[in-house]
Write a protein that holds these residues in place. Structure first.
Motif, PDB file in Angstrom:
ATOM      1  N   MET A   1      19.079  -7.226 -45.026  1.00 52.53           N
ATOM      2  CA  MET A   1      19.536  -5.923 -44.961  1.00 52.53           C
ATOM      3  C   MET A   1      19.833  -5.247 -43.938  1.00 52.53           C
ATOM      4  O   MET A   1      21.003  -4.528 -43.661  1.00 52.53           O
TER       5      MET A   1
ATOM      6  N   CYS B   1      15.464   6.120 -42.213  1.00 49.87           N
ATOM      7  CA  CYS B   1      15.599   5.222 -43.045  1.00 49.87           C
ATOM      8  C   CYS B   1      15.039   3.812 -42.308  1.00 49.87           C
ATOM      9  O   CYS B   1      14.462   2.966 -42.991  1.00 49.87           O
TER      10      CYS B   1
ATOM     11  N   LYS C   1      10.533 -12.106 -49.018  1.00 50.20           N
ATOM     12  CA  LYS C   1      10.577 -10.802 -48.415  1.00 50.20           C
ATOM     13  C   LYS C   1      11.278 -10.649 -47.053  1.00 50.20           C
ATOM     14  O   LYS C   1      11.874  -9.749 -46.855  1.00 50.20           O
TER      15      LYS C   1
ATOM     16  N   ARG D   1      20.010   0.828 -47.613  1.00 46.35           N
ATOM     17  CA  ARG D   1      18.650   0.459 -48.322  1.00 46.35           C
ATOM     18  C   ARG D   1      17.401   0.581 -47.496  1.00 46.35           C
ATOM     19  O   ARG D   1      17.383   0.049 -46.257  1.00 46.35           O
ATOM     20  N   ILE D   2      16.667   1.029 -47.977  1.00 46.63           N
ATOM     21  CA  ILE D   2      15.240   1.653 -47.385  1.00 46.63           C
ATOM     22  C   ILE D   2      14.195   0.798 -48.168  1.00 46.63           C
ATOM     23  O   ILE D   2      14.332   0.385 -49.332  1.00 46.63           O
ATOM     24  N   TYR D   3      13.095   0.482 -47.297  1.00 49.47           N
ATOM     25  CA  TYR D   3      11.938  -0.080 -47.853  1.00 49.47           C
ATOM     26  C   TYR D   3      11.174   0.513 -48.818  1.00 49.47           C
ATOM     27  O   TYR D   3      10.962   1.654 -48.785  1.00 49.47           O
TER      28      TYR D   3
ATOM     29  N   THR E   1      11.484   3.330 -42.238  1.00 49.82           N
ATOM     30  CA  THR E   1      10.695   2.473 -43.390  1.00 49.82           C
ATOM     31  C   THR E   1      10.176   1.222 -43.289  1.00 49.82           C
ATOM     32  O   THR E   1       9.573   0.680 -44.077  1.00 49.82           O
ATOM     33  N   TYR E   2      10.954   0.554 -42.385  1.00 52.95           N
ATOM     34  CA  TYR E   2      10.763  -1.130 -42.296  1.00 52.95           C
ATOM     35  C   TYR E   2       9.851  -1.331 -41.212  1.00 52.95           C
ATOM     36  O   TYR E   2       9.433  -2.363 -40.898  1.00 52.95           O
TER      37      TYR E   2
ATOM     38  N   VAL F   1      14.750  -8.788 -46.237  1.00 57.41           N
ATOM     39  CA  VAL F   1      14.746  -7.386 -45.272  1.00 57.41           C
ATOM     40  C   VAL F   1      15.822  -7.595 -44.015  1.00 57.41           C
ATOM     41  O   VAL F   1      16.270  -6.929 -43.585  1.00 57.41           O
TER      42      VAL F   1
ATOM     43  N   THR G   1      13.663  -2.873 -52.058  1.00 53.59           N
ATOM     44  CA  THR G   1      14.429  -1.756 -51.456  1.00 53.59           C
ATOM     45  C   THR G   1      14.930  -0.975 -52.548  1.00 53.59           C
ATOM     46  O   THR G   1      14.982  -1.175 -53.388  1.00 53.59           O
ATOM     47  N   ASP G   2      14.941   0.330 -51.879  1.00 49.04           N
ATOM     48  CA  ASP G   2      15.649   1.565 -52.538  1.00 49.04           C
ATOM     49  C   ASP G   2      16.530   1.755 -51.883  1.00 49.04           C
ATOM     50  O   ASP G   2      17.109   1.550 -50.623  1.00 49.04           O
ATOM     51  N   LYS G   3      17.765   2.486 -52.708  1.00 47.72           N
ATOM     52  CA  LYS G   3      18.975   2.703 -52.323  1.00 47.72           C
ATOM     53  C   LYS G   3      19.321   4.312 -51.865  1.00 47.72           C
ATOM     54  O   LYS G   3      18.914   4.953 -52.925  1.00 47.72           O
TER      55      LYS G   3
END
Length: 299
Positions: free
Chosen positions: A178, A130, A171, A64-66, A133-134, A175, A81-83
């Motif tokens: 994740m 990936c 949030k 999972r990315i931000y 992105t965080y 995160v 997040t997006d998968k």
């Protein structure tokens, strides 16, 4: 949408990227590469958490990315997040995602200029992008914490503090979870290629992000505790002021209550200096209460 970003003739392996795939399209890919039905089902679930599993002949990864676009009150896995699902073997890599991801195109451009020896190198680069992105959101979240901290301690009323702190904490906590759930992915990636500088660099990035979000989580919890403490302190301050006012007026109200009784025979009623004497008595009592409070340090 289906794209072939690497061909076996040129790179020694295949890389297929599917964005918002149709069911028929995904079914054809699954049959061609002998993908397990359970893995295909998992990759279609929009809220699936990070996982790493080895299936016969390939490895299946969900990361999972931000998310780039999100509302201020986003506080769920799907909103924040997006998968991205990754099917990986020595011969191919298949990436599946619902939203267009810019870093996929960046890695595809990198393939044109840099020769990768194996799919494991490509997988390492994918996981590293990936994780990155965080990175930028952590700086923004830290800045938000500083802003709310200023509001709490400087007693600003610019924003609804408690609501903002709640969503900010949600949030950071989500995160952080994740990243914790992604540990198996990073660990398997680095363990299977032990001693590789690139995978070690990815692990270091993961550890750095984990420490950053752990620190942010601790900071937001401390800020929430400080908010409740200052709110309680302000309530106590208000109650103190109101108590002081009530102590000033209690003896005055007592005197007024006595002279407000409708008895015919009261000694001071016919005294022509009665009114100014009572007013003077009230002033003296008020001054005496004030001096007493001053000596006690309550004012």
């Amino acid at each position: 949408m289906f794209k072939q970003l690497a061909k076996k003739e040129e790179h020694g392996f295949e890389w297929l990227d599917l964005s918002q795939p149709e069911n028929e399209e995904l079914k054809q890919i699954a049959e061609k590469y002998n993908l397990h039905e359970a893995s295909v089902h998992d990759c279609l679930q929009p809220d699936h958490l990070p996982k790493y599993e080895a299936v016969n002949g390939y490895c299946f990864i969900i990361f999972r990315i931000y998310a780039d676009q999100q509302s201020m009150e986003a506080d769920t896995v799907q909103e924040l997040t997006d998968k991205i699902a990754i099917f990986f073997s020595d011969k191919y890599i298949i990436t599946i995602h619902r939203q267009e991801q810019g870093f996929v195109n960046s890695i595809a451009d990198l393939l044109q200029t840099q020769k990768l020896k194996s799919t494991r190198q490509l997988l390492n680069i994918l996981i590293k992008y990936c994780l990155q992105t965080y990175d930028a959101p952590s700086a923004k979240l830290a800045k938000d914490i500083d802003y709310y901290e200023e509001c709490v301690f400087l007693r600003s009323r610019k924003v609804p503090l408690l609501k903002g702190l709640y969503y900010l904490r949600r949030k950071i906590d989500l995160v952080r979870r994740m990243l914790i759930l992604s540990y198996d992915i990073i660990d398997n990636l680095d363990t299977e290629d032990e001693g590789n500088v690139n995978t070690r660099d990815t692990r270091d990035l993961y550890i750095k992000l984990q420490n950053v979000y752990d620190s942010l989580y601790d900071n937001i919890n401390q800020l929430l505790n400080a908010y409740f403490s200052t709110s309680s302190q302000r309530t106590n301050e208000i109650m103190r002021v109101l108590t002081i006012f009530s102590v000033f007026f209690m003896p005055l109200t007592f005197i007024v209550g006595i002279y407000g009784m409708n008895f015919k025979y009261m000694p001071e009623l016919d005294w022509h200096l009665g009114y100014p004497a009572v007013m003077l008595l009230m002033v003296i009592i008020t001054i005496a209460v004030f001096i007493w409070f001053k000596r006690k340090g309550w004012l």
